[in-house]
Design a protein around this motif. Structure first.
Motif, PDB file in Angstrom:
ATOM      1  N   GLU A  52       8.741 -72.675  -2.674  1.00 27.74           N
ATOM      2  CA  GLU A  52      10.053 -73.011  -2.072  1.00 27.74           C
ATOM      3  C   GLU A  52      10.661 -72.799  -0.813  1.00 27.74           C
ATOM      4  O   GLU A  52      10.897 -73.439  -0.042  1.00 27.74           O
ATOM      5  CB  GLU A  52      10.858 -72.314  -3.124  1.00 27.74           C
ATOM      6  N   ASN A  53       9.838 -71.396  -0.481  1.00 29.84           N
ATOM      7  CA  ASN A  53      10.027 -70.715   1.037  1.00 29.84           C
ATOM      8  C   ASN A  53       9.491 -71.585   1.936  1.00 29.84           C
ATOM      9  O   ASN A  53      10.132 -71.660   3.073  1.00 29.84           O
ATOM     10  CB  ASN A  53       9.684 -69.390   1.188  1.00 29.84           C
ATOM     11  N   LEU A  54       8.336 -72.072   1.767  1.00 31.24           N
ATOM     12  CA  LEU A  54       7.500 -72.795   2.528  1.00 31.24           C
ATOM     13  C   LEU A  54       8.239 -74.190   2.661  1.00 31.24           C
ATOM     14  O   LEU A  54       8.518 -74.594   3.791  1.00 31.24           O
ATOM     15  CB  LEU A  54       6.114 -73.113   2.106  1.00 31.24           C
ATOM     16  N   ARG A  55       8.587 -74.765   1.787  1.00 23.33           N
ATOM     17  CA  ARG A  55       9.313 -76.110   1.693  1.00 23.33           C
ATOM     18  C   ARG A  55      10.703 -76.012   2.644  1.00 23.33           C
ATOM     19  O   ARG A  55      11.032 -76.850   3.406  1.00 23.33           O
ATOM     20  CB  ARG A  55       9.652 -76.708   0.213  1.00 23.33           C
ATOM     21  N   ASN A  56      11.543 -74.833   2.585  1.00 29.82           N
ATOM     22  CA  ASN A  56      12.520 -74.419   3.018  1.00 29.82           C
ATOM     23  C   ASN A  56      12.232 -74.353   4.767  1.00 29.82           C
ATOM     24  O   ASN A  56      13.056 -75.006   5.397  1.00 29.82           O
ATOM     25  CB  ASN A  56      13.368 -73.162   2.463  1.00 29.82           C
ATOM     26  N   HIS A  57      11.156 -73.678   4.820  1.00 28.91           N
ATOM     27  CA  HIS A  57      10.970 -73.886   6.462  1.00 28.91           C
ATOM     28  C   HIS A  57      10.340 -74.751   6.792  1.00 28.91           C
ATOM     29  O   HIS A  57      11.074 -75.421   8.005  1.00 28.91           O
ATOM     30  CB  HIS A  57       9.599 -72.729   6.533  1.00 28.91           C
ATOM     31  N   TYR A  58       9.944 -76.004   6.367  1.00 28.32           N
ATOM     32  CA  TYR A  58       9.542 -77.195   6.814  1.00 28.32           C
ATOM     33  C   TYR A  58      10.856 -77.790   7.067  1.00 28.32           C
ATOM     34  O   TYR A  58      11.033 -78.620   8.010  1.00 28.32           O
ATOM     35  CB  TYR A  58       8.368 -77.831   5.789  1.00 28.32           C
ATOM     36  N   GLN A  59      11.772 -77.917   5.946  1.00 26.72           N
ATOM     37  CA  GLN A  59      13.092 -78.536   6.131  1.00 26.72           C
ATOM     38  C   GLN A  59      13.865 -78.262   7.381  1.00 26.72           C
ATOM     39  O   GLN A  59      14.368 -79.102   7.963  1.00 26.72           O
ATOM     40  CB  GLN A  59      13.963 -78.444   4.803  1.00 26.72           C
ATOM     41  N   GLU A  60      13.878 -76.881   7.602  1.00 27.47           N
ATOM     42  CA  GLU A  60      14.364 -76.351   8.690  1.00 27.47           C
ATOM     43  C   GLU A  60      13.830 -76.792  10.050  1.00 27.47           C
ATOM     44  O   GLU A  60      14.558 -77.177  10.871  1.00 27.47           O
ATOM     45  CB  GLU A  60      14.515 -74.782   8.698  1.00 27.47           C
ATOM     46  N   LEU A  61      12.500 -77.024  10.126  1.00 28.14           N
ATOM     47  CA  LEU A  61      11.798 -77.406  11.111  1.00 28.14           C
ATOM     48  C   LEU A  61      12.337 -78.774  11.341  1.00 28.14           C
ATOM     49  O   LEU A  61      12.411 -79.346  12.707  1.00 28.14           O
ATOM     50  CB  LEU A  61      10.376 -77.226  10.867  1.00 28.14           C
ATOM     51  N   LEU A  62      12.301 -79.704  10.262  1.00 29.75           N
ATOM     52  CA  LEU A  62      12.551 -81.176  10.505  1.00 29.75           C
ATOM     53  C   LEU A  62      13.917 -81.119  11.074  1.00 29.75           C
ATOM     54  O   LEU A  62      14.308 -82.066  12.010  1.00 29.75           O
ATOM     55  CB  LEU A  62      12.502 -81.656   9.208  1.00 29.75           C
ATOM     56  N   GLU A  63      14.930 -80.629  10.441  1.00 30.40           N
ATOM     57  CA  GLU A  63      16.390 -80.351  10.715  1.00 30.40           C
ATOM     58  C   GLU A  63      16.577 -80.195  12.359  1.00 30.40           C
ATOM     59  O   GLU A  63      17.268 -80.831  12.995  1.00 30.40           O
ATOM     60  CB  GLU A  63      17.329 -79.492  10.078  1.00 30.40           C
ATOM     61  N   GLY A  64      15.613 -79.046  12.833  1.00 27.21           N
ATOM     62  CA  GLY A  64      15.769 -78.672  14.167  1.00 27.21           C
ATOM     63  C   GLY A  64      15.007 -79.835  15.018  1.00 27.21           C
ATOM     64  O   GLY A  64      15.961 -80.122  16.220  1.00 27.21           O
ATOM     65  N   ARG A  65      14.251 -80.237  14.705  1.00 28.86           N
ATOM     66  CA  ARG A  65      13.689 -81.551  15.557  1.00 28.86           C
ATOM     67  C   ARG A  65      14.797 -82.809  15.459  1.00 28.86           C
ATOM     68  O   ARG A  65      14.996 -83.386  16.490  1.00 28.86           O
ATOM     69  CB  ARG A  65      12.379 -82.141  14.790  1.00 28.86           C
ATOM     70  N   GLU A  66      15.451 -82.942  14.496  1.00 28.24           N
ATOM     71  CA  GLU A  66      16.528 -84.064  14.534  1.00 28.24           C
ATOM     72  C   GLU A  66      17.491 -83.593  15.345  1.00 28.24           C
ATOM     73  O   GLU A  66      18.141 -84.499  15.981  1.00 28.24           O
ATOM     74  CB  GLU A  66      17.081 -84.282  13.214  1.00 28.24           C
ATOM     75  N   LYS A  67      18.011 -82.444  15.221  1.00 24.16           N
ATOM     76  CA  LYS A  67      19.062 -81.938  16.061  1.00 24.16           C
ATOM     77  C   LYS A  67      18.818 -82.143  17.660  1.00 24.16           C
ATOM     78  O   LYS A  67      19.632 -82.391  18.428  1.00 24.16           O
ATOM     79  CB  LYS A  67      19.483 -80.249  15.874  1.00 24.16           C
ATOM     80  N   GLU A  68      17.224 -81.800  18.014  1.00 24.97           N
ATOM     81  CA  GLU A  68      17.132 -81.780  19.297  1.00 24.97           C
ATOM     82  C   GLU A  68      17.010 -83.390  19.903  1.00 24.97           C
ATOM     83  O   GLU A  68      17.392 -83.730  20.949  1.00 24.97           O
ATOM     84  CB  GLU A  68      15.749 -81.372  19.526  1.00 24.97           C
ATOM     85  N   ARG A  69      16.507 -84.329  19.070  1.00 24.88           N
ATOM     86  CA  ARG A  69      16.459 -85.475  19.285  1.00 24.88           C
ATOM     87  C   ARG A  69      18.004 -86.008  19.447  1.00 24.88           C
ATOM     88  O   ARG A  69      18.207 -86.967  20.432  1.00 24.88           O
ATOM     89  CB  ARG A  69      15.864 -86.284  17.929  1.00 24.88           C
ATOM     90  N   ARG A  70      18.873 -85.559  18.579  1.00 24.85           N
ATOM     91  CA  ARG A  70      20.301 -86.103  19.011  1.00 24.85           C
ATOM     92  C   ARG A  70      20.973 -85.750  20.141  1.00 24.85           C
ATOM     93  O   ARG A  70      21.635 -86.454  20.840  1.00 24.85           O
ATOM     94  CB  ARG A  70      21.052 -85.792  17.467  1.00 24.85           C
ATOM     95  N   LEU A  71      20.631 -84.442  20.248  1.00 24.90           N
ATOM     96  CA  LEU A  71      21.161 -83.981  21.576  1.00 24.90           C
ATOM     97  C   LEU A  71      20.434 -84.529  22.673  1.00 24.90           C
ATOM     98  O   LEU A  71      21.336 -85.056  23.819  1.00 24.90           O
ATOM     99  CB  LEU A  71      20.959 -82.523  21.608  1.00 24.90           C
ATOM    100  N   SER A  72      19.339 -84.778  22.788  1.00 25.97           N
ATOM    101  CA  SER A  72      18.534 -85.576  23.889  1.00 25.97           C
ATOM    102  C   SER A  72      19.022 -86.843  23.994  1.00 25.97           C
ATOM    103  O   SER A  72      19.501 -87.443  25.230  1.00 25.97           O
ATOM    104  CB  SER A  72      17.143 -85.482  23.540  1.00 25.97           C
ATOM    105  N   TYR A  73      19.435 -87.536  23.220  1.00 25.02           N
ATOM    106  CA  TYR A  73      19.894 -88.895  22.966  1.00 25.02           C
ATOM    107  C   TYR A  73      21.185 -89.025  23.656  1.00 25.02           C
ATOM    108  O   TYR A  73      21.831 -89.876  24.326  1.00 25.02           O
ATOM    109  CB  TYR A  73      19.897 -89.529  21.712  1.00 25.02           C
ATOM    110  N   PHE A  74      22.146 -87.922  23.024  1.00 18.54           N
ATOM    111  CA  PHE A  74      23.380 -87.824  23.620  1.00 18.54           C
ATOM    112  C   PHE A  74      23.615 -87.466  25.174  1.00 18.54           C
ATOM    113  O   PHE A  74      24.464 -88.145  25.892  1.00 18.54           O
ATOM    114  CB  PHE A  74      24.341 -86.685  22.982  1.00 18.54           C
ATOM    115  N   VAL A  75      22.846 -86.603  25.625  1.00 20.07           N
ATOM    116  CA  VAL A  75      22.557 -86.035  27.054  1.00 20.07           C
ATOM    117  C   VAL A  75      22.139 -87.365  27.770  1.00 20.07           C
ATOM    118  O   VAL A  75      22.957 -87.778  28.906  1.00 20.07           O
ATOM    119  CB  VAL A  75      21.750 -84.783  27.244  1.00 20.07           C
ATOM    120  N   LYS A  76      21.307 -88.308  27.435  1.00 17.92           N
ATOM    121  CA  LYS A  76      20.797 -88.994  28.135  1.00 17.92           C
ATOM    122  C   LYS A  76      21.851 -90.417  28.356  1.00 17.92           C
ATOM    123  O   LYS A  76      21.821 -91.037  29.233  1.00 17.92           O
ATOM    124  CB  LYS A  76      19.635 -89.708  27.499  1.00 17.92           C
ATOM    125  N   HIS A  77      22.493 -90.726  27.059  1.00 19.03           N
ATOM    126  CA  HIS A  77      23.206 -91.854  27.106  1.00 19.03           C
ATOM    127  C   HIS A  77      24.727 -91.715  27.130  1.00 19.03           C
ATOM    128  O   HIS A  77      25.492 -92.647  27.568  1.00 19.03           O
ATOM    129  CB  HIS A  77      22.928 -92.646  25.739  1.00 19.03           C
TER     130      HIS A  77
END
Length: 75
Positions: free
Chosen positions: A45-70
């Motif tokens: 469960e901790n491993l799954r949570n770690h991976y979920q946090e990784l994915l969420e962080g990537r999504e936040k970075e993607r959205r921020l990059s899009y916001f800044v760019k556009h």
């Protein structure tokens, strides 16, 4: 579950993904968490949570990059 059994499970999952032509996660922090799970230091469960946090962080970075760019570009 033994360390050997956990390693066997991980290797089987990774090999199956590669056999299907899928890219398997290669993020170093995730792979470190996998090693912790294999060693028995963290739960699945901790491993799954770690991976979920990784994915969420990537999504936040993607959205921020899009916001800044556009949205913040000069007009």
């Amino acid at each position: 579950m033994t360390i050997e059994k956990r390693r066997e499970i991980f290797e089987a999952v990774r090999n199956k993904a590669h056999a299907l032509g899928l890219q398997f996660e290669d993020d170093p922090t995730y792979l470190n968490a996998v090693e912790e799970w294999i060693a028995g230091s963290i739960t699945a469960e901790n491993l799954r949570n770690h991976y979920q946090e990784l994915l969420e962080g990537r999504e936040k970075e993607r959205r921020l990059s899009y916001f800044v760019k556009h949205c913040l570009r000069e007009v």
